[in-house]
Design an enzyme around this catalytic site. Structure first.
Site, mmCIF file in Angstrom:
data_model
loop_
_atom_site.group_PDB
_atom_site.id
_atom_site.type_symbol
_atom_site.label_atom_id
_atom_site.label_comp_id
_atom_site.label_asym_id
_atom_site.label_seq_id
_atom_site.Cartn_x
_atom_site.Cartn_y
_atom_site.Cartn_z
ATOM 1 N N HIS A 46 -3.376 -15.677 -11.243
ATOM 2 C CA HIS A 46 -2.112 -14.977 -10.308
ATOM 3 C C HIS A 46 -1.550 -15.970 -9.459
ATOM 4 O O HIS A 46 -2.111 -15.886 -8.172
ATOM 5 C CB HIS A 46 -2.843 -13.956 -9.575
ATOM 6 N N ARG A 92 -0.272 -18.523 -2.114
ATOM 7 C CA ARG A 92 -1.141 -17.022 -1.765
ATOM 8 C C ARG A 92 -2.823 -18.218 -1.631
ATOM 9 O O ARG A 92 -3.348 -16.917 -1.121
ATOM 10 C CB ARG A 92 -1.608 -16.576 -3.408
ATOM 11 N N GLY A 132 0.934 -1.507 0.029
ATOM 12 C CA GLY A 132 0.157 -0.209 0.231
ATOM 13 C C GLY A 132 1.037 1.644 0.136
ATOM 14 O O GLY A 132 0.970 1.777 -1.081
ATOM 15 N N ASP A 149 2.656 -10.002 -12.839
ATOM 16 C CA ASP A 149 4.054 -10.914 -13.156
ATOM 17 C C ASP A 149 4.434 -10.754 -14.793
ATOM 18 O O ASP A 149 5.444 -11.003 -15.172
ATOM 19 C CB ASP A 149 2.932 -11.919 -13.968
ATOM 20 N N ARG A 202 7.470 -8.862 -14.165
ATOM 21 C CA ARG A 202 8.658 -10.080 -13.835
ATOM 22 C C ARG A 202 9.325 -10.814 -15.167
ATOM 23 O O ARG A 202 10.208 -11.254 -15.240
ATOM 24 C CB ARG A 202 8.278 -11.281 -12.320
#
Ligand code: NAD
Length: 306
Positions: free
Chosen positions: A175, A88, A12, A148, A151
């Protein structure tokens, strides 16, 4: 342009910083549940304004949503990040409750807002916001593919031993370490397919390194990354604020596109002042279609946990 960022933690605060440095928003409100935390981050960031040369006003708030009223864009980063070895998906138990409450609080004070969901498992969290609010589908956008893809480009440039600015490429799908699909076939170096420069074996190494990009950083840092996630969100907010119509892979609610229904999945979209202006349909080959099916299956399984 008023932007609210919920969660003044690593992602954030990084997101607020990049938005401010780019100087396209008049105000960024940083909100956190931890007493005084967002106020402290906001004050620290404001003290960089004269050094970094921006006029964006950053305000920190402890859990008072009335201060977020009339935000054009709200970013949800609140929730726990993963620790080394976690997926995740394991975050769903805690983060689903947080994301549901936060999105409803935001919409109470900004009924016209566009929401960008960052908290993980992101595709499922974006789906939850669709299911639990009455915002139209173009106004709920999951951030995963932008990160992503960044990356992916980093890994491609490394393999090509060339500058990242020469490289283009996109990651679609869910994701997650197993769900994301770096589109190596369509990646280019200054307009030339990267397969002209790299062997199939080297390209596969790039693909695998991209897929575990988040996990690699989590292992090194002891928590999940924040600079590139913050930069990815800020790029999306900028596209909306400046109505650029840039294409980003984002988690969007699909209603027939790519053959899927009732799921949020990473696909290329055009971002502009209305949020998702268009879902771009690209032609996938059979192998990519099959991987997309597997990826969707994985996301659906996590959605079912809701
Ligand atoms: N989608 C992506 O590409 C991506 C990338 C990186 C991180 N993430 C996810 O983003 C989330 C945040 O990661 P981080 O590294 O910034 O974590 P962090 O722990 O540094 O920050 C999270 C912040 O959320 C706050 N918070 C918790 N509950 C809240 C609530 N109900 N209301 C307001 N604030 C609340 C916490 O106090 C904390 O400051 C995680 O879920 C992480 O997995 C997603």
């Amino acid at each position: 342009m008023k932007v609210t960022v919920v969660g003044a933690g690593a992602v954030g605060a990084s997101c607020a910083e990049y938005i401010a440095i780019k100087d396209f928003a008049s105000e960024v409100v940083l909100l956190d549940i931890k007493e005084g935390y967002a106020e402290g981050k906001a004050m620290d960031l404001m003290q960089t304004a004269s050094l970094n040369g921006f006029d964006t006003k950053i305000t920190g708030i402890t859990n008072d949503y009335s201060k977020t009223a009339n935000s054009d864009v709200c970013v949800i980063t609140s929730g726990i990040p993963r620790k080394p070895g976690m997926t995740r998906e394991e975050l769903i138990g805690i983060n689903a409750g947080i994301v549901k409450t936060v999105s409803s609080n935001l919409i109470e004070f900004s009924p016209e807002t566009i929401i960008i969901v960052v908290s993980n498992p992101m595709d499922t969290m974006a789906y939850l916001v669709h299911k639990s609010t009455s915002l139209p589908k173009n106004k709920i956008i999951g951030m995963g593919g932008a990160l992503d893809s960044a990356r992916f480009k980093y890994r491609l440039a490394e393999a090509l031993q060339g500058p990242i600015s020469d490289v283009d490429g996109m990651v679609i799908g869910g994701h997650s370490d197993t769900g994301m699909i770096p589109l190596t076939r369509l990646a280019t170096r200054n307009g030339v397919p990267v397969s002209e420069f790299l062997s199939a074996e080297r390209l596969n190494e790039v693909l695998e390194a991209t897929k575990v990009g988040g996990a690699t950083l989590t292992k090194l840092l002891g928590t999940s990354a924040w600079y590139a996630p913050g930069a990815a969100v800020s790029a999306m907010v900028q596209a909306i604020a400046c109505d650029t119509k840039k294409v980003f892979p984002c988690s969007a609610l699909l209603e027939g596109e790519y053959g899927f229904n009732d799921i949020c999945l990473g696909v290329p979209v055009v971002l502009g002042k209305n949020g998702i202006e268009e879902i771009v349909k690209i032609t996938l080959n059979d192998a990519e279609k099959a991987t997309m099916q597997e990826s969707a299956k994985g996301v659906k399984a996590v959605n079912d946990l809701l």
